[in-house]
Enzyme design. Sequence first.
Site, PDB file in Angstrom:
ATOM      1  N   PRO A 102       0.891  -1.232   0.016  1.00  0.00           N
ATOM      2  CA  PRO A 102       0.084   0.182  -0.243  1.00  0.00           C
ATOM      3  C   PRO A 102       0.956   1.098   0.046  1.00  0.00           C
ATOM      4  CG  PRO A 102       0.197  -0.899   2.364  1.00  0.00           C
ATOM      5  CD  PRO A 102       0.706  -1.831   1.310  1.00  0.00           C
ATOM      6  N   ALA A 117       0.596   5.658  -0.457  1.00  0.00           N
ATOM      7  CA  ALA A 117      -0.438   6.849  -0.772  1.00  0.00           C
ATOM      8  C   ALA A 117      -0.582   7.483  -2.086  1.00  0.00           C
ATOM      9  CB  ALA A 117      -0.037   7.720   0.583  1.00  0.00           C
ATOM     10  N   SER A 163      -4.294   1.685  -0.294  1.00  0.00           N
ATOM     11  CA  SER A 163      -4.048   2.413   0.974  1.00  0.00           C
ATOM     12  C   SER A 163      -5.315   3.131   1.492  1.00  0.00           C
ATOM     13  CB  SER A 163      -2.952   3.449   0.611  1.00  0.00           C
ATOM     14  OG  SER A 163      -2.768   4.281   1.826  1.00  0.00           O
ATOM     15  N   TYR A 206      -5.252   2.210   8.871  1.00  0.00           N
ATOM     16  CA  TYR A 206      -4.742   2.964   9.792  1.00  0.00           C
ATOM     17  C   TYR A 206      -5.905   3.104  10.897  1.00  0.00           C
ATOM     18  CZ  TYR A 206      -0.601   4.697   7.605  1.00  0.00           C
ATOM     19  OH  TYR A 206       0.512   4.486   6.627  1.00  0.00           O
ATOM     20  N   THR A 227      -1.860  -1.499   9.484  1.00  0.00           N
ATOM     21  CA  THR A 227      -0.492  -1.258   9.347  1.00  0.00           C
ATOM     22  C   THR A 227      -0.265  -0.793  11.073  1.00  0.00           C
ATOM     23  OG1 THR A 227      -0.409  -0.415   7.351  1.00  0.00           O
ATOM     24  CG2 THR A 227       1.208   0.707   8.642  1.00  0.00           C
ATOM     25  N   ARG A 256       9.816  12.985   8.063  1.00  0.00           N
ATOM     26  CA  ARG A 256      10.220  13.037   6.457  1.00  0.00           C
ATOM     27  C   ARG A 256      10.699  14.385   6.242  1.00  0.00           C
ATOM     28  NH1 ARG A 256       5.761   9.304   5.147  1.00  0.00           N
ATOM     29  NH2 ARG A 256       5.924   7.936   7.041  1.00  0.00           N
ATOM     30  N   LYS A 265       0.641  -5.423   9.488  1.00  0.00           N
ATOM     31  CA  LYS A 265       1.797  -5.008   8.464  1.00  0.00           C
ATOM     32  C   LYS A 265       2.530  -4.070   9.491  1.00  0.00           C
ATOM     33  CE  LYS A 265       3.046  -2.192   4.334  1.00  0.00           C
ATOM     34  NZ  LYS A 265       3.255  -0.804   4.913  1.00  0.00           N
ATOM     35  N   SER A 283       8.022  -5.335   7.989  1.00  0.00           N
ATOM     36  CA  SER A 283       8.220  -4.288   7.045  1.00  0.00           C
ATOM     37  C   SER A 283       8.568  -3.079   8.128  1.00  0.00           C
ATOM     38  CB  SER A 283       6.869  -3.787   6.320  1.00  0.00           C
ATOM     39  OG  SER A 283       6.913  -2.282   6.003  1.00  0.00           O
ATOM     40  N   HIS A 290       8.177  -0.102   6.803  1.00  0.00           N
ATOM     41  CA  HIS A 290       7.473   1.022   6.038  1.00  0.00           C
ATOM     42  C   HIS A 290       8.407   1.837   5.246  1.00  0.00           C
ATOM     43  CE1 HIS A 290       3.507   3.279   6.866  1.00  0.00           C
ATOM     44  NE2 HIS A 290       3.975   3.966   5.944  1.00  0.00           N
ATOM     45  N   GLY A 316       9.922  -3.938   1.424  1.00  0.00           N
ATOM     46  CA  GLY A 316      11.127  -2.829   1.784  1.00  0.00           C
ATOM     47  C   GLY A 316      12.330  -3.353   1.058  1.00  0.00           C
ATOM     48  N   GLY A 317      12.594  -2.512  -0.069  1.00  0.00           N
ATOM     49  CA  GLY A 317      13.793  -2.856  -0.750  1.00  0.00           C
ATOM     50  C   GLY A 317      14.094  -3.984  -1.967  1.00  0.00           C
ATOM     51  N   ARG A 340      14.107  -4.969  -5.638  1.00  0.00           N
ATOM     52  CA  ARG A 340      14.511  -4.225  -6.784  1.00  0.00           C
ATOM     53  C   ARG A 340      14.735  -5.155  -7.753  1.00  0.00           C
ATOM     54  NH1 ARG A 340      12.024  -1.394  -3.772  1.00  0.00           N
ATOM     55  NH2 ARG A 340      12.734   0.741  -2.811  1.00  0.00           N
ATOM     56  N   ARG A 388       7.746   1.498  -3.752  1.00  0.00           N
ATOM     57  CA  ARG A 388       8.215   2.586  -4.646  1.00  0.00           C
ATOM     58  C   ARG A 388       8.162   2.203  -6.160  1.00  0.00           C
ATOM     59  NH1 ARG A 388      10.925   2.838   0.016  1.00  0.00           N
ATOM     60  NH2 ARG A 388      10.819   4.949   1.090  1.00  0.00           N
TER      61      ARG A 388
HETATM   62  C1  LIG Z   1       5.263   7.023  -1.010  1.00  0.00           C
HETATM   63  C2  LIG Z   1       4.991   5.994   0.027  1.00  0.00           C
HETATM   64  C3  LIG Z   1       3.611   5.897   0.632  1.00  0.00           C
HETATM   65  C4  LIG Z   1       3.358   5.061   1.424  1.00  0.00           C
HETATM   66  N1  LIG Z   1       2.027   5.167   1.960  1.00  0.00           N
HETATM   67  C5  LIG Z   1       1.606   3.819   2.855  1.00  0.00           C
HETATM   68  C6  LIG Z   1       0.548   3.701   3.275  1.00  0.00           C
HETATM   69  O1  LIG Z   1      -0.363   4.853   3.119  1.00  0.00           O
HETATM   70  N2  LIG Z   1       0.335   2.750   4.196  1.00  0.00           N
HETATM   71  C7  LIG Z   1       1.239   1.923   4.574  1.00  0.00           C
HETATM   72  O2  LIG Z   1       0.873   0.808   5.131  1.00  0.00           O
HETATM   73  N3  LIG Z   1       2.184   2.010   3.930  1.00  0.00           N
HETATM   74  C8  LIG Z   1       2.604   2.809   3.346  1.00  0.00           C
HETATM   75  N4  LIG Z   1       3.914   3.013   2.591  1.00  0.00           N
HETATM   76  C9  LIG Z   1       4.834   1.790   2.666  1.00  0.00           C
HETATM   77  C10 LIG Z   1       4.748   0.587   1.919  1.00  0.00           C
HETATM   78  O3  LIG Z   1       3.623  -0.124   2.165  1.00  0.00           O
HETATM   79  C11 LIG Z   1       5.940  -0.276   2.018  1.00  0.00           C
HETATM   80  O4  LIG Z   1       6.046  -0.758   3.277  1.00  0.00           O
HETATM   81  C12 LIG Z   1       7.254   0.357   1.422  1.00  0.00           C
HETATM   82  O5  LIG Z   1       7.134   1.060   0.294  1.00  0.00           O
HETATM   83  C13 LIG Z   1       8.149  -0.927   0.978  1.00  0.00           C
HETATM   84  O6  LIG Z   1       9.324  -0.383   0.634  1.00  0.00           O
HETATM   85  P1  LIG Z   1       9.876  -0.066  -1.029  1.00  0.00           P
HETATM   86  O7  LIG Z   1       9.243   1.134  -1.252  1.00  0.00           O
HETATM   87  O8  LIG Z   1      11.399  -0.087  -0.789  1.00  0.00           O
HETATM   88  O9  LIG Z   1       9.278  -1.479  -1.824  1.00  0.00           O
HETATM   89  C14 LIG Z   1       4.326   3.869   1.761  1.00  0.00           C
HETATM   90  C15 LIG Z   1       5.512   3.980   0.947  1.00  0.00           C
HETATM   91  C16 LIG Z   1       6.026   4.992   0.046  1.00  0.00           C
HETATM   92  C17 LIG Z   1       7.143   4.860  -0.513  1.00  0.00           C
END
Ligand SMILES: Cc1cc2nc3c(=O)[nH]c(=O)nc-3n(C[C@H](O)[C@H](O)[C@H](O)COP(=O)(O)O)c2cc1C
Length: 361
Positions: free
Chosen positions: A77, A79, A106, A135, A161, A170, A229, A251, A253, A285-286, A288, A308
């Site tokens: 998820p 945003a 999300s 949330y 989450t 941030r 999560k 995760s 996040h 997370g990570g 690629r 991402r």
């Molecule tokens: C721009 C952005 C927005 C995110 N928004 C949410 C969100 O709304 N809810 C949530 O549980 N995680 C959110 N995340 C975390 C992602 O679900 C995920 O844990 C994370 O992006 C995984 O890492 P990666 O970007 O390296 O793949 C967000 C991440 C990014 C980069």
Amino acid sequence: MALLNLHDYEAAARALLRREIYDFFAGGACDEITAGDNVRAYQRMPLRYRVLRGGGTADLGQTVLGETLQMPVVIAPTAFHRLAHPEGELATARAAARAGCLMITSSAATTAVEDVVAAARSTGADAPPIWFQLYLQPDRGVTAELVDRAEEAGCSGLVWTVDSPAFGRRERDLRNRFVDLPDGLLCANMVPRGAGGQRRPRDIEFDPGLSWDDLDWLRSATDLPIVLKGIVHPQDARMAVSRGADGIIVSNHGGRQLDTTAASIDLLPAVVAAVEGRIPVLVDGGIRRGTDVVKALAVGACAVGLGRPILWGLAVDGEEGVAAVLELLRDELALAMVLCGCSSVAEVTRDVLFFGPGVAP
Ligand SMILES: Cc1cc2nc3c(=O)[nH]c(=O)nc-3n(C[C@H](O)[C@H](O)[C@H](O)COP(=O)(O)O)c2cc1C
């Protein structure tokens, strides 16, 4: 420029997006140590392959909580997809469905959950499901309404989450003064139902008072599977199992909450060991590269989440960009599995991980 891998998609998206939007997507908390480590930790993990096993091409299919996926990849998820592309979550949902990937939409989506589910279904009857990320809001009435909406829309899972008792710091966003969505975009799931003329969305609140008892409340509010999560500690993983969670996503996040948390792949083994196979464990997370997916499966995840890179695909070419990112990852995963000597997801075990001379596996 030919876009040959997920890194190329990030570079192309960076060139296209306004600076503050690229930074919002790419950024992490504080010094962004964890955001970077999530990627580097996979790069540091050597593989060790088997040969002459006669397995043929790899079958990437996987089942997660009863859902049949064409590869062990889900859309994490994230945003505000309409910051990346005007079609936003609709484009993501269609591309995910075409690839046979489950999408977790999300709470902070810029498209309502009903429309995201409809977009996925528009691709065909065998479209994979949508899960809804939640949330928990301090006002239980608001949360119950979100849960009802997700259920009525046709979501088949809830992802709570739990790593966000407060909002991470941030600093890119602070520097860019990126605080509000541009005019015309809103958190569509936070617009109260039956609001008539009053269409202002509620703010998403982060509640430091949440506890395990709130899982009991959520359980009483829905029959959908509940996936937690943001679990990273084995003791929390045991709590999740004993308190009735249906799944876990390891995760941090994407490094956007507590900076200097360990890389998610490094946190995964202890969680997998604590869960003892009783509920599915995913990790994000990570990720690629296809080899990253192999490593996560080898450690014991049943699937990985992609954050991402989906946004980069979306920014570059909407639905087709997300489809291309998923196809690249699928092709890399299929190749990595064949080169490891694995012809199915079940065959990807710790055996493909190399622990170094003299280090016991
Ligand atoms: C721009 C952005 C927005 C995110 N928004 C949410 C969100 O709304 N809810 C949530 O549980 N995680 C959110 N995340 C975390 C992602 O679900 C995920 O844990 C994370 O992006 C995984 O890492 P990666 O970007 O390296 O793949 C967000 C991440 C990014 C980069």
